[in-house]
Design a protein around this motif. Sequence first.
Motif, PDB file in Angstrom:
ATOM      1  N   SER B  20      23.827  37.093  55.844  1.00  0.00           N
ATOM      2  CA  SER B  20      24.133  38.132  56.840  1.00  0.00           C
ATOM      3  C   SER B  20      25.281  38.995  56.307  1.00  0.00           C
ATOM      4  CB  SER B  20      24.561  37.488  58.153  1.00  0.00           C
ATOM      5  OG  SER B  20      25.839  36.884  57.994  1.00  0.00           O
ATOM      6  N   ARG B  21      25.500  40.126  56.986  1.00  0.00           N
ATOM      7  CA  ARG B  21      26.566  41.010  56.525  1.00  0.00           C
ATOM      8  C   ARG B  21      27.931  40.296  56.537  1.00  0.00           C
ATOM      9  NH1 ARG B  21      26.998  47.232  58.377  1.00  0.00           N
ATOM     10  NH2 ARG B  21      24.924  47.104  57.477  1.00  0.00           N
ATOM     11  N   SER B  22      28.207  39.552  57.589  1.00  0.00           N
ATOM     12  CA  SER B  22      29.514  38.873  57.673  1.00  0.00           C
ATOM     13  C   SER B  22      29.614  37.772  56.611  1.00  0.00           C
ATOM     14  CB  SER B  22      29.755  38.313  59.069  1.00  0.00           C
ATOM     15  OG  SER B  22      28.900  37.209  59.305  1.00  0.00           O
ATOM     16  N   GLU B  23      28.496  37.120  56.327  1.00  0.00           N
ATOM     17  CA  GLU B  23      28.514  36.094  55.268  1.00  0.00           C
ATOM     18  C   GLU B  23      28.763  36.735  53.901  1.00  0.00           C
ATOM     19  OE1 GLU B  23      25.745  32.329  56.191  1.00  0.00           O
ATOM     20  OE2 GLU B  23      24.677  34.236  56.057  1.00  0.00           O
ATOM     21  N   LYS B  24      28.175  37.898  53.721  1.00  0.00           N
ATOM     22  CA  LYS B  24      28.391  38.590  52.436  1.00  0.00           C
ATOM     23  C   LYS B  24      29.873  38.935  52.250  1.00  0.00           C
ATOM     24  CE  LYS B  24      23.774  40.563  51.809  1.00  0.00           C
ATOM     25  NZ  LYS B  24      22.927  41.763  51.780  1.00  0.00           N
ATOM     26  N   THR B  25      30.519  39.302  53.341  1.00  0.00           N
ATOM     27  CA  THR B  25      31.947  39.629  53.269  1.00  0.00           C
ATOM     28  C   THR B  25      32.760  38.389  52.886  1.00  0.00           C
ATOM     29  OG1 THR B  25      31.640  41.291  54.968  1.00  0.00           O
ATOM     30  CG2 THR B  25      33.907  40.604  54.556  1.00  0.00           C
ATOM     31  N   VAL B  26      32.468  37.267  53.557  1.00  0.00           N
ATOM     32  CA  VAL B  26      33.157  36.005  53.258  1.00  0.00           C
ATOM     33  C   VAL B  26      32.933  35.626  51.789  1.00  0.00           C
ATOM     34  CG1 VAL B  26      33.113  33.505  53.698  1.00  0.00           C
ATOM     35  CG2 VAL B  26      33.060  35.112  55.624  1.00  0.00           C
ATOM     36  N   ALA B  27      31.672  35.732  51.371  1.00  0.00           N
ATOM     37  CA  ALA B  27      31.302  35.334  50.005  1.00  0.00           C
ATOM     38  C   ALA B  27      32.038  36.187  48.979  1.00  0.00           C
ATOM     39  CB  ALA B  27      29.792  35.466  49.811  1.00  0.00           C
ATOM     40  N   ARG B  28      32.057  37.472  49.218  1.00  0.00           N
ATOM     41  CA  ARG B  28      32.689  38.379  48.246  1.00  0.00           C
ATOM     42  C   ARG B  28      34.182  38.086  48.103  1.00  0.00           C
ATOM     43  NH1 ARG B  28      30.388  41.524  44.286  1.00  0.00           N
ATOM     44  NH2 ARG B  28      32.118  40.763  43.053  1.00  0.00           N
ATOM     45  N   ILE B  29      34.814  37.866  49.255  1.00  0.00           N
ATOM     46  CA  ILE B  29      36.265  37.602  49.230  1.00  0.00           C
ATOM     47  C   ILE B  29      36.553  36.279  48.501  1.00  0.00           C
ATOM     48  CG2 ILE B  29      38.289  37.071  50.683  1.00  0.00           C
ATOM     49  CD1 ILE B  29      37.136  39.140  52.711  1.00  0.00           C
ATOM     50  N   ALA B  30      35.765  35.250  48.811  1.00  0.00           N
ATOM     51  CA  ALA B  30      35.968  33.928  48.193  1.00  0.00           C
ATOM     52  C   ALA B  30      35.709  34.008  46.681  1.00  0.00           C
ATOM     53  CB  ALA B  30      35.053  32.904  48.834  1.00  0.00           C
ATOM     54  N   PHE B  31      34.638  34.703  46.334  1.00  0.00           N
ATOM     55  CA  PHE B  31      34.251  34.868  44.922  1.00  0.00           C
ATOM     56  C   PHE B  31      35.366  35.587  44.147  1.00  0.00           C
ATOM     57  CE2 PHE B  31      32.244  37.279  41.502  1.00  0.00           C
ATOM     58  CZ  PHE B  31      31.261  36.437  40.992  1.00  0.00           C
ATOM     59  N   ASP B  32      35.806  36.714  44.687  1.00  0.00           N
ATOM     60  CA  ASP B  32      36.838  37.503  44.000  1.00  0.00           C
ATOM     61  C   ASP B  32      38.150  36.728  43.883  1.00  0.00           C
ATOM     62  OD1 ASP B  32      35.085  39.565  43.633  1.00  0.00           O
ATOM     63  OD2 ASP B  32      35.846  40.804  45.275  1.00  0.00           O
ATOM     64  N   ALA B  33      38.462  35.954  44.916  1.00  0.00           N
ATOM     65  CA  ALA B  33      39.712  35.186  44.887  1.00  0.00           C
ATOM     66  C   ALA B  33      39.655  34.130  43.782  1.00  0.00           C
ATOM     67  CB  ALA B  33      39.964  34.533  46.243  1.00  0.00           C
ATOM     68  N   ALA B  34      38.531  33.417  43.690  1.00  0.00           N
ATOM     69  CA  ALA B  34      38.398  32.374  42.665  1.00  0.00           C
ATOM     70  C   ALA B  34      38.428  32.988  41.267  1.00  0.00           C
ATOM     71  CB  ALA B  34      37.109  31.586  42.873  1.00  0.00           C
ATOM     72  N   LEU B  35      37.715  34.099  41.117  1.00  0.00           N
ATOM     73  CA  LEU B  35      37.701  34.781  39.814  1.00  0.00           C
ATOM     74  C   LEU B  35      39.106  35.255  39.451  1.00  0.00           C
ATOM     75  CD1 LEU B  35      36.270  36.061  37.385  1.00  0.00           C
ATOM     76  CD2 LEU B  35      35.609  37.987  38.847  1.00  0.00           C
ATOM     77  N   GLY B  36      39.794  35.822  40.413  1.00  0.00           N
ATOM     78  CA  GLY B  36      41.165  36.293  40.184  1.00  0.00           C
ATOM     79  C   GLY B  36      42.075  35.154  39.739  1.00  0.00           C
ATOM     80  N   ARG B  37      41.946  33.995  40.394  1.00  0.00           N
ATOM     81  CA  ARG B  37      42.788  32.847  40.026  1.00  0.00           C
ATOM     82  C   ARG B  37      42.459  32.360  38.617  1.00  0.00           C
ATOM     83  NH1 ARG B  37      42.042  31.371  45.755  1.00  0.00           N
ATOM     84  NH2 ARG B  37      40.143  30.265  45.184  1.00  0.00           N
ATOM     85  N   GLU B  38      41.150  32.344  38.307  1.00  0.00           N
ATOM     86  CA  GLU B  38      40.766  31.860  36.974  1.00  0.00           C
ATOM     87  C   GLU B  38      41.251  32.824  35.886  1.00  0.00           C
ATOM     88  OE1 GLU B  38      37.052  29.913  36.746  1.00  0.00           O
ATOM     89  OE2 GLU B  38      37.345  29.411  34.629  1.00  0.00           O
ATOM     90  N   LEU B  39      41.126  34.123  36.146  1.00  0.00           N
ATOM     91  CA  LEU B  39      41.608  35.101  35.167  1.00  0.00           C
ATOM     92  C   LEU B  39      43.121  35.002  34.998  1.00  0.00           C
ATOM     93  CD1 LEU B  39      39.407  38.189  36.098  1.00  0.00           C
ATOM     94  CD2 LEU B  39      39.349  36.924  33.936  1.00  0.00           C
ATOM     95  N   HIS B  40      43.802  34.784  36.103  1.00  0.00           N
ATOM     96  CA  HIS B  40      45.258  34.635  36.036  1.00  0.00           C
ATOM     97  C   HIS B  40      45.635  33.445  35.144  1.00  0.00           C
ATOM     98  CE1 HIS B  40      49.428  34.814  37.347  1.00  0.00           C
ATOM     99  NE2 HIS B  40      49.383  33.516  37.563  1.00  0.00           N
ATOM    100  N   GLU B  41      44.867  32.383  35.298  1.00  0.00           N
ATOM    101  CA  GLU B  41      45.099  31.172  34.498  1.00  0.00           C
ATOM    102  C   GLU B  41      44.905  31.468  32.997  1.00  0.00           C
ATOM    103  OE1 GLU B  41      43.000  27.512  36.017  1.00  0.00           O
ATOM    104  OE2 GLU B  41      42.192  27.541  33.977  1.00  0.00           O
ATOM    105  N   VAL B  42      43.832  32.202  32.694  1.00  0.00           N
ATOM    106  CA  VAL B  42      43.555  32.537  31.284  1.00  0.00           C
ATOM    107  C   VAL B  42      44.658  33.452  30.733  1.00  0.00           C
ATOM    108  CG1 VAL B  42      41.888  33.526  29.646  1.00  0.00           C
ATOM    109  CG2 VAL B  42      41.061  32.277  31.633  1.00  0.00           C
TER     110      VAL B  42
END
Lengths: 126, 126
Positions: B20-42
């Motif tokens: 759903s649209r709201s699920e897509k929003t949750v997913a995008r935020i969670a995805f970007d946050a995890a990616l951001g943390r992993e990139l920060h680590e690298v």
Amino acid sequence: MTSPSVTQDSNPYQNEPIWSRSEKTVARIAFDAALGRELHEVIQQAKKMASKIQQSSDLWDLEHYLTQRRKEIDRKYEYKYSQLTHVFGRLLHEQRLCEEELRGLREDKLKSIRSFAKFLSEDAAA
Amino acid sequence: MTSPSVTQDSNPYQNEPIWSRSEKTVARIAFDAALGRELHEVIQQAKKMASKIQQSSDLWDLEHYLTQRRKEIDRKYEYKYSQLTHVFGRLLHEQRLCEEELRGLREDKLKSIRSFAKFLSEDAAA
């Protein structure tokens, strides 16, 4: 039938210069010195780039820089006697080596080295 | 002849969950946050490795590290709805994401995500 010139010349590649033991020593020292300086330059640049990384694109720029430099160095520093006058000619052209460091090589080799350096300089200017 | 279930379901891939649209929003935020943390680590690790470089082997170790991490991140962070439960399951397993960040997704998706995380953890322990 074997031609007399081949019999007289122990070098199977007639057009390649023979490197005496003392010339090999000079060559090895000059080669290692130029390589060491170039690696030092890359190390300094990598440290500088790394210290400035703020986002992922900076990270992959550093990776790309290192990959390119590694390939370039691998190509450029080929320690084969058949290639060495070209290697030194290129290093002379790039000012990574000075003629002083090649003192002890025979004049025919120095001539080839200078000639290739001149060719590269003229080619770059064209 | 079209089966009634296909007619009723607008999703052409019957086995894939609809987001759903709201699920897509949750997913995008969670995805970007995890990616951001992993990139920060690298980024932190690259800076640390670069600061310690002393010789050429350290330099190429850094290049190798960056190449491996880039490929791994490219493979892992695939933002396709058809892959997203596996992506989140892996991130959960790697503790790069907490379930709290996925709040707002439907229970069937959370179940798939937990199930894949559990599978990976059991697989790693085996």
